[in-house]
Motif scaffolding. Structure first.
Motif, PDB file in Angstrom:
ATOM      1  N   PHE A  54       0.837  -1.198   0.000  1.00 54.16           N
ATOM      2  CA  PHE A  54       0.000   0.000   0.000  1.00 54.16           C
ATOM      3  C   PHE A  54       0.875   1.252   0.000  1.00 54.16           C
ATOM      4  O   PHE A  54       0.619   2.206  -0.757  1.00 54.16           O
ATOM      5  CB  PHE A  54      -0.915  -0.012   1.225  1.00 54.16           C
ATOM      6  N   ALA A  55       1.920   1.253   0.830  1.00 53.87           N
ATOM      7  CA  ALA A  55       2.832   2.404   0.889  1.00 53.87           C
ATOM      8  C   ALA A  55       3.558   2.599  -0.435  1.00 53.87           C
ATOM      9  O   ALA A  55       3.736   3.733  -0.901  1.00 53.87           O
ATOM     10  CB  ALA A  55       3.831   2.214   2.027  1.00 53.87           C
ATOM     11  N   ILE A  56       3.974   1.499  -1.067  1.00 50.95           N
ATOM     12  CA  ILE A  56       4.661   1.584  -2.355  1.00 50.95           C
ATOM     13  C   ILE A  56       3.730   2.183  -3.412  1.00 50.95           C
ATOM     14  O   ILE A  56       4.124   3.054  -4.199  1.00 50.95           O
ATOM     15  CB  ILE A  56       5.158   0.197  -2.792  1.00 50.95           C
ATOM     16  N   GLY A  57       2.476   1.729  -3.439  1.00 51.08           N
ATOM     17  CA  GLY A  57       1.514   2.287  -4.386  1.00 51.08           C
ATOM     18  C   GLY A  57       1.220   3.745  -4.112  1.00 51.08           C
ATOM     19  O   GLY A  57       1.066   4.542  -5.037  1.00 51.08           O
ATOM     20  N   LEU A  58       1.178   4.112  -2.826  1.00 45.24           N
ATOM     21  CA  LEU A  58       0.911   5.494  -2.445  1.00 45.24           C
ATOM     22  C   LEU A  58       2.052   6.406  -2.878  1.00 45.24           C
ATOM     23  O   LEU A  58       1.828   7.508  -3.390  1.00 45.24           O
ATOM     24  CB  LEU A  58       0.713   5.570  -0.927  1.00 45.24           C
ATOM     25  N   ILE A  59       3.295   5.937  -2.689  1.00 47.90           N
ATOM     26  CA  ILE A  59       4.469   6.738  -3.040  1.00 47.90           C
ATOM     27  C   ILE A  59       4.663   6.798  -4.562  1.00 47.90           C
ATOM     28  O   ILE A  59       4.902   7.859  -5.141  1.00 47.90           O
ATOM     29  CB  ILE A  59       5.730   6.161  -2.374  1.00 47.90           C
ATOM     30  N   GLY A  60       4.554   5.637  -5.200  1.00 51.54           N
ATOM     31  CA  GLY A  60       4.792   5.579  -6.642  1.00 51.54           C
ATOM     32  C   GLY A  60       3.683   6.206  -7.458  1.00 51.54           C
ATOM     33  O   GLY A  60       3.927   6.767  -8.532  1.00 51.54           O
ATOM     34  N   GLY A  61       2.447   6.103  -6.981  1.00 49.66           N
ATOM     35  CA  GLY A  61       1.315   6.666  -7.707  1.00 49.66           C
ATOM     36  C   GLY A  61       1.032   5.941  -9.017  1.00 49.66           C
ATOM     37  O   GLY A  61       1.603   4.872  -9.301  1.00 49.66           O
ATOM     38  N   ALA A  62       0.164   6.509  -9.812  1.00 49.68           N
ATOM     39  CA  ALA A  62      -0.244   5.880 -11.070  1.00 49.68           C
ATOM     40  C   ALA A  62       0.929   5.726 -12.037  1.00 49.68           C
ATOM     41  O   ALA A  62       1.037   4.718 -12.745  1.00 49.68           O
ATOM     42  CB  ALA A  62      -1.355   6.699 -11.721  1.00 49.68           C
ATOM     43  N   ASP A  63       1.834   6.715 -12.080  1.00 48.07           N
ATOM     44  CA  ASP A  63       2.964   6.635 -12.998  1.00 48.07           C
ATOM     45  C   ASP A  63       3.901   5.493 -12.623  1.00 48.07           C
ATOM     46  O   ASP A  63       4.383   4.755 -13.492  1.00 48.07           O
ATOM     47  CB  ASP A  63       3.736   7.962 -12.990  1.00 48.07           C
ATOM     48  N   GLY A  64       4.167   5.352 -11.339  1.00 50.91           N
ATOM     49  CA  GLY A  64       5.033   4.266 -10.900  1.00 50.91           C
ATOM     50  C   GLY A  64       4.393   2.914 -11.105  1.00 50.91           C
ATOM     51  O   GLY A  64       5.064   1.939 -11.459  1.00 50.91           O
ATOM     52  N   PHE A  65       3.082   2.826 -10.876  1.00 48.57           N
ATOM     53  CA  PHE A  65       2.376   1.554 -11.026  1.00 48.57           C
ATOM     54  C   PHE A  65       2.315   1.112 -12.485  1.00 48.57           C
ATOM     55  O   PHE A  65       2.223  -0.083 -12.772  1.00 48.57           O
ATOM     56  CB  PHE A  65       0.963   1.676 -10.455  1.00 48.57           C
ATOM     57  N   ALA A  66       2.372   2.062 -13.392  1.00 47.53           N
ATOM     58  CA  ALA A  66       2.276   1.728 -14.813  1.00 47.53           C
ATOM     59  C   ALA A  66       3.364   0.745 -15.244  1.00 47.53           C
ATOM     60  O   ALA A  66       3.137  -0.103 -16.114  1.00 47.53           O
ATOM     61  CB  ALA A  66       2.358   3.000 -15.657  1.00 47.53           C
ATOM     62  N   ASP A  67       4.538   0.823 -14.644  1.00 47.19           N
ATOM     63  CA  ASP A  67       5.645  -0.053 -15.023  1.00 47.19           C
ATOM     64  C   ASP A  67       5.401  -1.508 -14.636  1.00 47.19           C
ATOM     65  O   ASP A  67       5.918  -2.418 -15.285  1.00 47.19           O
ATOM     66  CB  ASP A  67       6.946   0.434 -14.366  1.00 47.19           C
TER      67      ASP A  67
END
Length: 327
Positions: free
Chosen positions: A181-194
């Motif tokens: 959850f913290a990783i998704g919160l920090i990375g956001g949509a742009d980070g999750f895209a990878d």
């Protein structure tokens, strides 16, 4: 309501669970390797945590999110008290076993929640991503509440209490869910895209196979168990119905949308069969696992997946006036 029931029972994740039940009752040799099952569990928790963090990164923390967190923590503390009274009075269990079972019915089942999220999306009533944080927050309070009901922390040695608290705070599901959850919160949509091709494309398929395995396990435990009385079987159905209705009512009362209110109801209705049993083995070794595991995994879990998620979803729709839209 009929349409919602049809949508629930035609969902592939539910049908794979039914397949597992039927295969086990037919005494098929179908089995999922334990290492694969553990890997699928890790994948599902990481995926749901990541997606929840990304969703919150878009919406941010507001009063709705904080209210849901507060409601979840309060439920984790108070639901075991209600369960304890019912189990002690009607179930006729001793104090230790009643406290152990009560802890299970105040905590949560990650798989039940993930299944509900999938069904709610299938019904066009997606739950808010912040409900992942609510789910993680509900697990530990119920364990502490159940232990206090069983015998109180004061009766344990300092070392035992320290180990128990460490087990509660750092068990695998809590660490992975909150970490993802913290990783998704920090990375956001742009980070999750990878990483989305891995966590999005395979999610539904992995969930289907995982629920196939859960169906096999639940049915085989029912056939092998001799520790469950008819009173305990009734309680294992009664508690998720009442807890789910209360959780949904509270969700609507604090302003959650239909999907999120239903998700809170499902969290309140679910019963842990992973984290809480691990904590009970450490803190209450004299409690009978044949009772609390069979009730939570073999009775409540199938009931929730096959029936109660649909009931809670319909109840949330009635309360909010949002029936959802067929896909």
């Amino acid at each position: 309501m009929d349409q919602l029931a049809i949508q629930t029972f035609t969902s592939p994740v539910v049908l794979f669970f039914v397949l597992g039940l039927l295969a086990a009752f037919a005494r098929s040799d179908l089995a999922i390797p334990e290492a694969l099952a553990k890997g699928m569990s890790l994948y599902l928790m990481a995926a749901i945590g990541l997606k929840g963090g990304v969703a919150v990164s878009k919406s941010g923390f507001d009063t709705t999110v904080l209210s849901a967190l507060g409601a979840g923590i309060a439920a984790g503390l108070l639901l075991p008290v209600f369960a304890y009274v019912v189990i002690k009075k009607f179930g006729k269990l001793d104090r230790i076993n009643a406290g152990a079972v009560a802890a299970h019915y105040g905590s949560i089942s990650v798989v039940t929640f993930v299944t509900a999220v999938e069904i709610l999306e299938f019904q066009s009533k997606p739950a808010g991503g912040y409900m992942v944080a609510v789910m993680a927050a509900m697990e530990s309070p119920a364990i502490l509440s159940g232990l206090l009901l069983a015998r109180g922390l004061g009766s344990q040695s300092g070392q035992s209490t320290k180990e128990m608290l460490h087990e509660v705070a750092f068990n695998a599901s809590v660490v992975l869910l909150l970490g993802a959850f913290a990783i998704g919160l920090i990375g956001g949509a742009d980070g999750f895209a990878d990483v989305s091709p891995f966590f999005e494309a395979g999610f539904k398929g992995v969930l289907c196979i995982f629920l196939l395995d859960m169906g096999l396990i639940a049915a085989r435990r029912i056939m092998d168990s001799r520790a469950i009385t008819w009173r305990l079987a009734v309680i294992a159905i009664f508690l998720p119905i009442v807890n789910g209705a209360v959780g949904t009512l509270v969700g609507v009362g604090i302003g959650l949308d239909a999907g999120s209110a239903a998700a809170l109801g499902v969290l309140c209705a679910s019963a842990s069969y992973i984290a809480v049993p691990a904590a009970m083995r450490l803190a209450l070794p004299e409690a009978d696992p044949g009772i609390y595991l069979t009730m939570s995994l073999s009775i409540t879990f199938p009931f929730n997946v096959l029936i109660n998620i649909g009931l809670i979803s319909a109840f949330a729709s009635i309360l909010t006036g949002n029936p959802g839209v067929s896909p």
